[in-house]
Each structure stands twice: as C-alpha cells, then as structure tokens.
Design a protein around this motif. Sequence first.
Motif, PDB file in Angstrom:
ATOM      1  N   ARG A 178       0.810  -1.218   0.000  1.00  0.00           N
ATOM      2  CA  ARG A 178       0.000   0.000   0.000  1.00  0.00           C
ATOM      3  C   ARG A 178       0.841   1.265   0.000  1.00  0.00           C
ATOM      4  O   ARG A 178       0.364   2.327   0.382  1.00  0.00           O
ATOM      5  N   ASN A 179       2.063   1.163  -0.436  1.00  0.00           N
ATOM      6  CA  ASN A 179       2.978   2.303  -0.388  1.00  0.00           C
ATOM      7  C   ASN A 179       2.948   3.055  -1.715  1.00  0.00           C
ATOM      8  O   ASN A 179       3.933   3.124  -2.444  1.00  0.00           O
ATOM      9  N   ALA A 180       1.779   3.633  -2.030  1.00  0.00           N
ATOM     10  CA  ALA A 180       1.615   4.397  -3.273  1.00  0.00           C
ATOM     11  C   ALA A 180       0.796   5.651  -2.966  1.00  0.00           C
ATOM     12  O   ALA A 180      -0.299   5.531  -2.421  1.00  0.00           O
ATOM     13  N   PRO A 181       1.333   6.837  -3.300  1.00  0.00           N
ATOM     14  CA  PRO A 181       2.664   7.080  -3.870  1.00  0.00           C
ATOM     15  C   PRO A 181       3.770   6.709  -2.892  1.00  0.00           C
ATOM     16  O   PRO A 181       3.572   6.739  -1.686  1.00  0.00           O
ATOM     17  N   PHE A 182       4.928   6.366  -3.444  1.00  0.00           N
ATOM     18  CA  PHE A 182       6.013   5.801  -2.642  1.00  0.00           C
ATOM     19  C   PHE A 182       6.468   6.751  -1.551  1.00  0.00           C
ATOM     20  O   PHE A 182       6.656   7.944  -1.771  1.00  0.00           O
ATOM     21  N   ASP A 183       6.660   6.190  -0.354  1.00  0.00           N
ATOM     22  CA  ASP A 183       7.135   6.939   0.809  1.00  0.00           C
ATOM     23  C   ASP A 183       8.271   6.142   1.432  1.00  0.00           C
ATOM     24  O   ASP A 183       8.069   5.013   1.893  1.00  0.00           O
ATOM     25  N   GLY A 184       9.475   6.724   1.447  1.00  0.00           N
ATOM     26  CA  GLY A 184      10.634   6.029   1.986  1.00  0.00           C
ATOM     27  C   GLY A 184      10.504   5.694   3.457  1.00  0.00           C
ATOM     28  O   GLY A 184      11.021   4.671   3.915  1.00  0.00           O
ATOM     29  N   ASP A 185       9.792   6.529   4.217  1.00  0.00           N
ATOM     30  CA  ASP A 185       9.608   6.246   5.642  1.00  0.00           C
ATOM     31  C   ASP A 185       8.722   5.014   5.845  1.00  0.00           C
ATOM     32  O   ASP A 185       8.946   4.221   6.766  1.00  0.00           O
ATOM     33  N   VAL A 186       7.721   4.859   4.993  1.00  0.00           N
ATOM     34  CA  VAL A 186       6.851   3.682   5.077  1.00  0.00           C
ATOM     35  C   VAL A 186       7.658   2.420   4.800  1.00  0.00           C
ATOM     36  O   VAL A 186       7.515   1.404   5.502  1.00  0.00           O
ATOM     37  N   LEU A 187       8.535   2.486   3.796  1.00  0.00           N
ATOM     38  CA  LEU A 187       9.376   1.330   3.483  1.00  0.00           C
ATOM     39  C   LEU A 187      10.325   1.024   4.637  1.00  0.00           C
ATOM     40  O   LEU A 187      10.525  -0.148   5.002  1.00  0.00           O
ATOM     41  N   ALA A 188      10.895   2.052   5.248  1.00  0.00           N
ATOM     42  CA  ALA A 188      11.809   1.841   6.369  1.00  0.00           C
ATOM     43  C   ALA A 188      11.085   1.181   7.544  1.00  0.00           C
ATOM     44  O   ALA A 188      11.633   0.269   8.190  1.00  0.00           O
ATOM     45  N   ARG A 189       9.852   1.615   7.833  1.00  0.00           N
ATOM     46  CA  ARG A 189       9.090   0.996   8.927  1.00  0.00           C
ATOM     47  C   ARG A 189       8.751  -0.453   8.612  1.00  0.00           C
ATOM     48  O   ARG A 189       8.706  -1.310   9.506  1.00  0.00           O
ATOM     49  N   CYS A 190       8.516  -0.742   7.335  1.00  0.00           N
ATOM     50  CA  CYS A 190       8.273  -2.120   6.904  1.00  0.00           C
ATOM     51  C   CYS A 190       9.492  -2.989   7.195  1.00  0.00           C
ATOM     52  O   CYS A 190       9.380  -4.091   7.749  1.00  0.00           O
ATOM     53  N   HIS A 191      10.672  -2.498   6.839  1.00  0.00           N
ATOM     54  CA  HIS A 191      11.895  -3.259   7.066  1.00  0.00           C
ATOM     55  C   HIS A 191      12.175  -3.424   8.560  1.00  0.00           C
ATOM     56  O   HIS A 191      12.605  -4.500   9.006  1.00  0.00           O
ATOM     57  N   GLU A 192      11.923  -2.372   9.337  1.00  0.00           N
ATOM     58  CA  GLU A 192      12.135  -2.452  10.785  1.00  0.00           C
ATOM     59  C   GLU A 192      11.186  -3.481  11.414  1.00  0.00           C
ATOM     60  O   GLU A 192      11.591  -4.263  12.288  1.00  0.00           O
ATOM     61  N   ALA A 193       9.940  -3.468  10.986  1.00  0.00           N
ATOM     62  CA  ALA A 193       8.965  -4.427  11.517  1.00  0.00           C
ATOM     63  C   ALA A 193       9.373  -5.851  11.168  1.00  0.00           C
ATOM     64  O   ALA A 193       9.253  -6.775  11.992  1.00  0.00           O
ATOM     65  N   GLY A 194       9.851  -6.038   9.936  1.00  0.00           N
ATOM     66  CA  GLY A 194      10.289  -7.367   9.541  1.00  0.00           C
ATOM     67  C   GLY A 194      11.457  -7.855  10.382  1.00  0.00           C
ATOM     68  O   GLY A 194      11.514  -9.030  10.782  1.00  0.00           O
ATOM     69  N   ALA A 195      12.403  -6.956  10.670  1.00  0.00           N
ATOM     70  CA  ALA A 195      13.555  -7.332  11.491  1.00  0.00           C
ATOM     71  C   ALA A 195      13.105  -7.706  12.905  1.00  0.00           C
ATOM     72  O   ALA A 195      13.598  -8.688  13.490  1.00  0.00           O
ATOM     73  N   GLU A 196      12.162  -6.928  13.459  1.00  0.00           N
ATOM     74  CA  GLU A 196      11.616  -7.254  14.785  1.00  0.00           C
ATOM     75  C   GLU A 196      10.930  -8.618  14.784  1.00  0.00           C
ATOM     76  O   GLU A 196      11.089  -9.420  15.711  1.00  0.00           O
ATOM     77  N   MET A 197      10.144  -8.837  13.751  1.00  0.00           N
ATOM     78  CA  MET A 197       9.392 -10.088  13.651  1.00  0.00           C
ATOM     79  C   MET A 197      10.344 -11.275  13.565  1.00  0.00           C
ATOM     80  O   MET A 197      10.163 -12.288  14.261  1.00  0.00           O
TER      81      MET A 197
END
Length: 439
Positions: A178-197
């Motif tokens: 759901r990152n449209a239009p693209f937001d780098g902060d949204v992508l960063a939070r996605c990666h952080e959540a994945g690392a936590e998980m």
Amino acid sequence: MTFLAEFDATADSPPAEVGVVIRWLRSDWSGMYAELRANRPILPTSAFTMITRATDVLAILAQPSLYSVRANRRSMDPSVGPFMLARDETHINWQEKGLMQALLRWEDLPRARALAGEVSRAAIARASEAGVATPSLDIVPAIARAVPLAIVQRFFGFDAPAEAMLRWSFATQHGMFRNAPFDGDVLARCHEAGAEMRAWLDPFLAGKRAAGSSGGDDTVSRLIEISSLPATGLSADRVLSNVCGLLVGAIETSSQAIVQIVDQFLAHDDWRAAALAADAEGDVAGFDAHVFEALRFNPITTIQFRHLEQDRVLGEGTSYATAAKAGTVLAVCTGSAMFDPALMPDPERFDATRLANSYLHFGMGHHECLGGHVARVSIPEAVRQILRLPGLARAAGGAGLIDFAGGPFPEHLTVTWSREDPAADAAPAARSRTAEPTA
C-alpha cells in the motif's frame, strides 16, 4: 470535471498527473474506471500504466513470467528474507508454495470458521455486558482485526504477543502493498517491523525445532516437523520467511474486508436482508456469496502492480493497443475488471449468484492468495455474527462511518444494536461505495 479532462489538464506536470489518479482512486474509483474502460482502456501515466478492461487484466495476471512481481522484492526481502511471493515461476516459489498449500489444509477450514465465530461472539458479548439499552462496538479492533489475529496465533500457530503482531502486520502490509505514492519512511518501517518479527521468531522456531515433533495441529508446527526431513531441502531461514508470510498476508487484508463488507450491508438494507435470509435458511454458501458480492462494491484494493519484463504491445489487436517498454510498471485494475460487463454481466446490479471464480478479491492464477481459502470462511463468519445483531445500525455521527485515520487501512467503524426489539432495525442512510479510499 471528468477524470480524463482533469488528467489531461496535468500533462505538463507528472507529479500532478499521478496526484489526480490517486485522488480519484480515493474519491470515485468506480467512476474513473468506468470512464477509462469506455474511452481509454490503457492509460500510461508518468508512474505506471493503468489497465482497466477485464480481458487485459486477466491476460496480464495469467502470465507471471511476462508480467512479474519482481518489484515486491525491494520491500519483501529486507523484511522477511527472499520470499517466494516475489519470485513467481522460480524454484523457490515452486517448492515452497506447494509445501505451504499442503500444510494449510482444506479439512481444517471448519475449525477456522468456528474460531472466527468464537472471537466475534466474545467481542459482542463483552460489549453487551455494559447493560445499556443500545450497546455499541467499534468493530475494527474488536472483531475485524481480532479475528485474523486469532487465526494467525491459534490456527497458523504464530503465537507472538498481540500488540507486536498487529504492529508488524500493519507496517509490513503497508510497506509491501500500500505504499503508493512511494514513501521512503513507510518502506523503512516495513523493514524495521520485519527485522523485529524475525528476531522474535528465530528463538521461537528454534525452541519448537529443539522440542522435536510435537504433533501440533497448526501450520507452523507442521512446517517445523516436515522441514526436519532432509528430502524437503527446507532450511531454517526458509522456514522463517514462510512463517513471516503467514502474518504479512493475513491480518490487515482480512480486517479491511470485514469492515468494508459490513459497511456495504449497512448502506443497503435489501442486500443485508437477502444475506440474513440465506443465513436463516442455514444456507452457509449462499450467505458467503452475498458477502463477497458486497465486497465487490468496495474491495480491499482495486489495483495489483506488475513489472513488464519485455517490450510489449498491451491490448494487441484492439483499437487501443499501446506499446510499452520493458520495466514499465503496470497498475492492473482488478476493481475495474469486476465492473466490466465482459466479466460481470449487469455489473451495477447486486447479484449473489455470480460464479465465485469471477471475483478477483484474492488475485488469480499463479499469484492467487496462498491463504485465500482460510479467508473465504473466516471473513464471512465474522460478518455473519455482526449482521445477526438485532437492530444493527451505524453509530451516530462520524463514529458510524469508516475512519481510515489518514492511513491505508480502516481504523474505526462503530455499530449499535438493540436489546429490546429484535425486529427494530434502524434505517441507515445509504452511502456510496466511493466514500473510502481503496488504494
């Protein structure tokens, strides 16, 4: 002003051009798609090319090598590791998708449905304990998110703390899809959540593996057990990625579907009455058909993105044929296809007798949702428990409308019901399916 008139007026400003598309997706997606199907079925923009007619949509979704999901790797791989759902028609997808399908057993579906009913009824019972004549309930946290959360925890067997799972689910689904239009902060939070998980799952899965075959009756236990067999060739890292995928794909998508289906039934008394009539007759399949037809009028998303792998003429052989270069991002408008008469005869009519495989709620073909069969029973069961409430109505004011709270997913929708007169059913004001964003 029509969509195309407004779009064409921004020809000299690519950001404004895309902004027009996003705004119409959030305000009147059905009107925009109807205009495009009639006048410009393939619409190139500065960010993506929109595909709106059903024949072209189905052709693209059916050819995953030519129209790939490779772009998903940017968001998925740093979050959950190299993931099969970003690698259609590769050895990883071939092996792991088949294995996960075998472990997500069809014979377990009655248990998934029962769990959805149990969680929904418990939430309603808690709200009823307030002792007021007209109980109320915000169905988003109480049912719409609670049901798929319970499915992941108790049915799939990924039993992390609820607060953490909801946070991981939101961030990864937002960043991946759901990152449209693209937001780098949204992508960063996605990666952080994945690392936590992954950090939480690593010792959890290691503990289950060390315990040996537990015979657990859930997907994760089955995956741990079968991965111990050398013949599967499934490493611990691959097990970890696939368990992450169970969470990413389940909670926010199912939650949004439940909320938007209930919203449609609140807006259309006749649809609700027909669904409840099927329920009263014990026609479970008939009730479920009403649920997914209602979702067609406000689906969880109206677009799936694909990456064009080769130069191609889109819509070749038609009057609107359009040349496209390799690397073009395609916005494949499944929401538009479900209102194309070529796929859905008399598309503006609510018709619960449509063929189930005509719907595109769960994708189609090679990239159809892995857990779609679980969602097909858990979503309608949650909806059924809500629709059964006597005198079901929207709460007064803004509380009775879907609130996205500025984000990509529904956060609130409060309903009320009556203790006194089961036949009393407040007549909710009809609302257009264009009231909430879908992209």
